[in-house]
Scaffold this motif. Structure first.
Motif, mmCIF file in Angstrom:
data_model
loop_
_atom_site.group_PDB
_atom_site.id
_atom_site.type_symbol
_atom_site.label_atom_id
_atom_site.label_comp_id
_atom_site.label_asym_id
_atom_site.label_seq_id
_atom_site.Cartn_x
_atom_site.Cartn_y
_atom_site.Cartn_z
ATOM 1 N N LEU A 166 63.615 -2.921 79.400
ATOM 2 C CA LEU A 166 63.260 -2.362 80.701
ATOM 3 C C LEU A 166 62.674 -3.480 81.559
ATOM 4 N N LEU A 167 63.317 -3.744 82.706
ATOM 5 C CA LEU A 167 62.848 -4.730 83.667
ATOM 6 C C LEU A 167 62.172 -3.992 84.813
ATOM 7 N N MET A 168 60.914 -4.331 85.097
ATOM 8 C CA MET A 168 60.156 -3.632 86.130
ATOM 9 C C MET A 168 59.618 -4.650 87.133
ATOM 10 N N ASP A 169 60.130 -4.572 88.363
ATOM 11 C CA ASP A 169 59.744 -5.507 89.419
ATOM 12 C C ASP A 169 58.639 -4.878 90.260
ATOM 13 N N GLU A 170 57.415 -5.361 90.073
ATOM 14 C CA GLU A 170 56.233 -4.831 90.756
ATOM 15 C C GLU A 170 56.191 -3.307 90.685
ATOM 16 N N PRO A 171 56.080 -2.745 89.493
ATOM 17 C CA PRO A 171 56.171 -1.294 89.314
ATOM 18 C C PRO A 171 55.076 -0.495 89.999
ATOM 19 N N THR A 172 53.934 -1.113 90.313
ATOM 20 C CA THR A 172 52.856 -0.335 90.932
ATOM 21 C C THR A 172 52.639 -0.678 92.400
ATOM 22 N N ALA A 173 53.544 -1.444 93.003
ATOM 23 C CA ALA A 173 53.402 -1.810 94.420
ATOM 24 C C ALA A 173 53.349 -0.562 95.287
ATOM 25 N N GLY A 174 52.370 -0.496 96.175
ATOM 26 C CA GLY A 174 52.252 0.621 97.096
ATOM 27 C C GLY A 174 51.569 1.849 96.533
#
Length: 252
Positions: A166-174
């Motif tokens: 699982l690749l997560m790019d800034e998962p908590t942005a915003g």
């Protein structure tokens, strides 16, 4: 066997070397964070892993199989899920329908879309949404959801692929602070229960140091540090180029 092995990954744009000889591995069930200042090469690295960019040099292996430079749809087929910094869902479709679409893709049944999605078996999609605390939002269009809820829907879509990685790019942005903690704790629980290797980028250092098993630090395209959170937090070079002198409050 490591789920993901990256060896000597390199990419240049004109005269700018965005990623330079990056090597690392992610083990099953591991939460590995990739951090660094803006322009460090994190997004370029992610895009090479996911097939959106072809590296100039180096190799990417998934479960021992060379996947270097293959198309994103092929990467998905081999068991890689991805979430994006800016959420990518079908806004006019309901939460349930978005997850059903991902399940159809995973099972290679998109040819069945001549049938109304609403008439398909909803149980697998509902089970995923229930696991992510989104069962009560199943009938709502994604276009009207709060941003934190959209992040959970996107995670459900990625998990519908039954990913090995699982690749997560800034998962908590915003997201609000409590939403960030909740989402990453849930992701870590699912990863460890299912043996999913997770590689994520994140600018919230409390999230990184609270949930990562190991941390990679990129600066100007090169890896400058790698290790457990306490080791990376104390690294003088990391503090100089990224963390600064202020203490990071999160604890692993």
């Amino acid at each position: 066997m490591a789920t993901l092995e990256v060896e000597g990954l390199t990419k240049s744009f004109g005269g700018v070397r965005a990623v330079q000889g990056v090597t690392f591995a992610v083990e099953p069930g591991e939460m590995l964070a990739l951090i660094g200042p803006n322009g460090a090469g994190k997004s370029t690295c992610f895009n090479m892993l996911n097939g959106q960019l072809r590296p100039d040099a180096g190799r990417v292996r998934l479960m021992g199989r060379d996947i270097t430079g293959i198309a994103p749809r092929q990467v998905w087929r081999l068991g890689v899920g991805r979430t994006f910094q800016i959420t990518a869902t079908f806004g006019s479709m309901t939460v349930l329908e978005n997850v059903q679409m991902a399940l159809l893709s995973h099972h290679r049944r998109l040819g069945q879309l001549w049938r109304p999605v609403a008439r398909m078996d909803a149980a697998p999609a509902r089970a995923l949404l229930d696991r992510l605390g989104m069962a009560d939002q199943a009938a709502r269009p994604c276009g009207i959801l709060a941003y934190g809820d959209l992040k959970r829907v996107e995670l459900a879509i990625a998990l519908a692929n039954e990913p090995k990685l699982l690749l997560m790019d800034e998962p908590t942005a915003g997201m609000a602070p409590q939403e960030r903690v909740s989402l990453m704790a849930l992701t870590a629980d699912i990863a460890r229960e299912s043996g999913i290797a997770v590689l994520f980028t994140e600018h919230d250092m409390d999230v990184v140091f609270s949930h990562a098993d190991r941390i990679l630090v990129l600066d100007r395209g090169r890896l400058i540090a790698e290790g457990e959170p306490a080791v990376v937090r104390a690294d003088p070079k990391v503090r100089e180029v990224y963390l600064g002198s202020g203490a990071v409050t999160g604890a692993h």
